[in-house]
Design a protein around this motif. Sequence first.
Motif, PDB file in Angstrom:
ATOM      1  N   LEU A 143       3.221   0.773  -1.068  1.00 17.10           N
ATOM      2  CA  LEU A 143       4.339   1.353  -1.820  1.00 17.10           C
ATOM      3  C   LEU A 143       5.663   1.278  -1.066  1.00 17.10           C
ATOM      4  O   LEU A 143       6.716   1.045  -1.682  1.00 17.10           O
ATOM      5  CB  LEU A 143       4.030   2.798  -2.199  1.00 17.10           C
ATOM      6  CG  LEU A 143       3.004   2.981  -3.317  1.00 17.10           C
ATOM      7  CD1 LEU A 143       2.677   4.458  -3.500  1.00 17.10           C
ATOM      8  CD2 LEU A 143       3.520   2.392  -4.634  1.00 17.10           C
ATOM      9  N   ASN A 144       5.644   1.476   0.254  1.00 15.55           N
ATOM     10  CA  ASN A 144       6.910   1.452   0.992  1.00 15.55           C
ATOM     11  C   ASN A 144       7.557   0.071   1.002  1.00 15.55           C
ATOM     12  O   ASN A 144       8.737  -0.055   1.351  1.00 15.55           O
ATOM     13  CB  ASN A 144       6.706   1.957   2.418  1.00 15.55           C
ATOM     14  CG  ASN A 144       6.785   3.479   2.501  1.00 15.55           C
ATOM     15  OD1 ASN A 144       7.315   4.129   1.601  1.00 15.55           O
ATOM     16  ND2 ASN A 144       6.260   4.041   3.573  1.00 15.55           N
ATOM     17  N   ASN A 145       6.811  -0.962   0.632  1.00 13.84           N
ATOM     18  CA  ASN A 145       7.407  -2.302   0.508  1.00 13.84           C
ATOM     19  C   ASN A 145       8.073  -2.502  -0.848  1.00 13.84           C
ATOM     20  O   ASN A 145       8.680  -3.556  -1.085  1.00 13.84           O
ATOM     21  CB  ASN A 145       6.330  -3.374   0.697  1.00 13.84           C
ATOM     22  CG  ASN A 145       5.698  -3.330   2.072  1.00 13.84           C
ATOM     23  OD1 ASN A 145       6.368  -3.034   3.061  1.00 13.84           O
ATOM     24  ND2 ASN A 145       4.407  -3.622   2.140  1.00 13.84           N
ATOM     25  N   HIS A 146       7.972  -1.505  -1.727  1.00 16.46           N
ATOM     26  CA  HIS A 146       8.514  -1.639  -3.077  1.00 16.46           C
ATOM     27  C   HIS A 146       9.297  -0.399  -3.483  1.00 16.46           C
ATOM     28  O   HIS A 146       9.418  -0.082  -4.665  1.00 16.46           O
ATOM     29  CB  HIS A 146       7.364  -1.879  -4.066  1.00 16.46           C
ATOM     30  CG  HIS A 146       6.573  -3.121  -3.771  1.00 16.46           C
ATOM     31  ND1 HIS A 146       6.893  -4.359  -4.301  1.00 16.46           N
ATOM     32  CD2 HIS A 146       5.490  -3.320  -2.980  1.00 16.46           C
ATOM     33  CE1 HIS A 146       6.029  -5.263  -3.853  1.00 16.46           C
ATOM     34  NE2 HIS A 146       5.173  -4.659  -3.048  1.00 16.46           N
ATOM     35  N   THR A 147       9.851   0.282  -2.474  1.00 13.86           N
ATOM     36  CA  THR A 147      10.578   1.527  -2.743  1.00 13.86           C
ATOM     37  C   THR A 147      11.766   1.301  -3.653  1.00 13.86           C
ATOM     38  O   THR A 147      12.014   2.080  -4.588  1.00 13.86           O
ATOM     39  CB  THR A 147      11.052   2.159  -1.410  1.00 13.86           C
ATOM     40  OG1 THR A 147       9.942   2.313  -0.539  1.00 13.86           O
ATOM     41  CG2 THR A 147      11.696   3.515  -1.667  1.00 13.86           C
ATOM     42  N   GLY A 162      11.991   4.757  -5.463  1.00 12.19           N
ATOM     43  CA  GLY A 162      11.444   5.800  -4.597  1.00 12.19           C
ATOM     44  C   GLY A 162      10.892   6.984  -5.363  1.00 12.19           C
ATOM     45  O   GLY A 162      10.966   8.127  -4.895  1.00 12.19           O
ATOM     46  N   ASN A 163      10.283   6.699  -6.527  1.00  9.62           N
ATOM     47  CA  ASN A 163       9.889   7.780  -7.443  1.00  9.62           C
ATOM     48  C   ASN A 163       8.446   7.619  -7.897  1.00  9.62           C
ATOM     49  O   ASN A 163       8.036   6.536  -8.330  1.00  9.62           O
ATOM     50  CB  ASN A 163      10.812   7.771  -8.664  1.00  9.62           C
ATOM     51  CG  ASN A 163      10.566   8.940  -9.582  1.00  9.62           C
ATOM     52  OD1 ASN A 163      10.492  10.077  -9.144  1.00  9.62           O
ATOM     53  ND2 ASN A 163      10.414   8.647 -10.858  1.00  9.62           N
ATOM     54  N   ILE A 164       7.672   8.686  -7.770  1.00 12.53           N
ATOM     55  CA  ILE A 164       6.324   8.760  -8.329  1.00 12.53           C
ATOM     56  C   ILE A 164       6.354   9.751  -9.485  1.00 12.53           C
ATOM     57  O   ILE A 164       6.773  10.903  -9.306  1.00 12.53           O
ATOM     58  CB  ILE A 164       5.301   9.225  -7.266  1.00 12.53           C
ATOM     59  CG1 ILE A 164       5.212   8.211  -6.128  1.00 12.53           C
ATOM     60  CG2 ILE A 164       3.928   9.446  -7.900  1.00 12.53           C
ATOM     61  CD1 ILE A 164       4.393   8.698  -4.939  1.00 12.53           C
ATOM     62  N   VAL A 165       5.935   9.317 -10.661  1.00  7.86           N
ATOM     63  CA  VAL A 165       5.974  10.180 -11.837  1.00  7.86           C
ATOM     64  C   VAL A 165       4.715  11.038 -11.869  1.00  7.86           C
ATOM     65  O   VAL A 165       3.594  10.518 -11.898  1.00  7.86           O
ATOM     66  CB  VAL A 165       6.088   9.360 -13.141  1.00  7.86           C
ATOM     67  CG1 VAL A 165       6.222  10.295 -14.344  1.00  7.86           C
ATOM     68  CG2 VAL A 165       7.277   8.408 -13.068  1.00  7.86           C
ATOM     69  N   HIS A 219       0.925  11.978   4.366  1.00  9.13           N
ATOM     70  CA  HIS A 219      -0.074  11.285   5.195  1.00  9.13           C
ATOM     71  C   HIS A 219       0.290   9.821   5.395  1.00  9.13           C
ATOM     72  O   HIS A 219       0.168   9.292   6.511  1.00  9.13           O
ATOM     73  CB  HIS A 219      -1.443  11.396   4.544  1.00  9.13           C
ATOM     74  CG  HIS A 219      -2.531  10.724   5.316  1.00  9.13           C
ATOM     75  ND1 HIS A 219      -3.202  11.356   6.348  1.00  9.13           N
ATOM     76  CD2 HIS A 219      -3.067   9.473   5.223  1.00  9.13           C
ATOM     77  CE1 HIS A 219      -4.094  10.531   6.852  1.00  9.13           C
ATOM     78  NE2 HIS A 219      -4.036   9.375   6.196  1.00  9.13           N
ATOM     79  N   TYR A 220       0.731   9.150   4.330  1.00  6.92           N
ATOM     80  CA  TYR A 220       1.048   7.726   4.419  1.00  6.92           C
ATOM     81  C   TYR A 220       2.533   7.486   4.732  1.00  6.92           C
ATOM     82  O   TYR A 220       2.972   6.326   4.718  1.00  6.92           O
ATOM     83  CB  TYR A 220       0.660   7.016   3.119  1.00  6.92           C
ATOM     84  CG  TYR A 220      -0.837   6.911   2.921  1.00  6.92           C
ATOM     85  CD1 TYR A 220      -1.596   5.956   3.588  1.00  6.92           C
ATOM     86  CD2 TYR A 220      -1.511   7.778   2.064  1.00  6.92           C
ATOM     87  CE1 TYR A 220      -2.970   5.857   3.413  1.00  6.92           C
ATOM     88  CE2 TYR A 220      -2.890   7.689   1.868  1.00  6.92           C
ATOM     89  CZ  TYR A 220      -3.610   6.733   2.549  1.00  6.92           C
ATOM     90  OH  TYR A 220      -4.976   6.637   2.371  1.00  6.92           O
ATOM     91  N   GLU A 221       3.267   8.571   4.971  1.00  8.74           N
ATOM     92  CA  GLU A 221       4.690   8.489   5.310  1.00  8.74           C
ATOM     93  C   GLU A 221       5.448   7.662   4.271  1.00  8.74           C
ATOM     94  O   GLU A 221       6.215   6.752   4.594  1.00  8.74           O
ATOM     95  CB  GLU A 221       4.878   7.913   6.718  1.00  8.74           C
ATOM     96  CG  GLU A 221       4.227   8.775   7.794  1.00  8.74           C
ATOM     97  CD  GLU A 221       4.439   8.239   9.201  1.00  8.74           C
ATOM     98  OE1 GLU A 221       4.835   7.050   9.331  1.00  8.74           O
ATOM     99  OE2 GLU A 221       4.217   8.990  10.163  1.00  8.74           O
ATOM    100  N   LEU A 222       5.243   8.010   3.009  1.00  7.69           N
ATOM    101  CA  LEU A 222       5.895   7.301   1.919  1.00  7.69           C
ATOM    102  C   LEU A 222       7.331   7.791   1.752  1.00  7.69           C
ATOM    103  O   LEU A 222       7.592   8.996   1.774  1.00  7.69           O
ATOM    104  CB  LEU A 222       5.134   7.518   0.609  1.00  7.69           C
ATOM    105  CG  LEU A 222       3.676   7.052   0.573  1.00  7.69           C
ATOM    106  CD1 LEU A 222       3.073   7.332  -0.801  1.00  7.69           C
ATOM    107  CD2 LEU A 222       3.564   5.568   0.918  1.00  7.69           C
TER     108      LEU A 222
END
Length: 310
Positions: A157-161, A166-169, A187-190
Amino acid sequence: MKINVTSGITAMLTGALLLSACGGGENPENGEEDDENSGENAQEENNEIESSGGSDTIKIGYNNWAENVASSNMWKILLEEEGYKVELVNLEKAALFSGVADGELDIGMEVWIPHTDKSYVDKYGEDFTIQEPWYENTQLGLTVPAYMEEVNSIDDLNNHTEELDGNIVGIEPGASLMELTEDVIGHYELDYELQPSSEQAMMTELDQAYQNEEPIVTTLWSPHWAFSEYDLKYLEDPDNVYGEADDIVYITKEGFEDENKEVVTWMNNWQFDDDSLGSLMATINEMDDPEAGAEAWIEENRDLVNEWIQ
């Protein structure tokens, strides 16, 4: 086999604590305040339960989740066909558990064990009975449409922020899936914000993005009708932060089984798989009327429901 909570649930419910997609739990940052508010809300809702319905009415508590709404309306119709009076009571998760434990509700339709609803079972479980599973091997997690071919793991996910803003619904604030997802972000430092909304609002955003083949990441769970409508994939969770699979059971107040043996027998015969539950949820979604959709599904699946009620 039916599990009597007073005699064995503690041993069964060991392991890592997961908090439910289907209800709220304690927030690690302000747990005492949340627990107090949860208790107050549960008491307010239990006061409403006590003042509704009659003593000869089976009161089924449920939450506003697609599989919960579907199964509750289905059983309302089936039990009414057998001559019972049934009232559906829509509640938050804490009030559902306390309502069954206090005896104000007869049935709590959806409980995830051994992990997801562990906190509620630990708190209220001595005062209700856990019955047979009606769905096995649930799943929680983050999903994206299958056309997002380069995003397959939470680590991706951090490669596609930027493209995902930068949003999770997400769904309702306070739901345990939301709390788990906050744990996942940490945990995954998103580099993401979790957007609270509701199941309906989340699905509206998913539909709009999907129709335009736009990127989107949402919180979801199985069983859910979304997987029969859209080509979605769970993102891999390498460190298993969302945890192991659960089974979905229903719970009954103390003494209910003694007074309603045939109802418990019928419901313990009940078993959904992805196809049967998915078709029920899809029918309700298409008709946009839970009771009418459940009734139509029952008529189309009379042989199956007759296997439960015998």
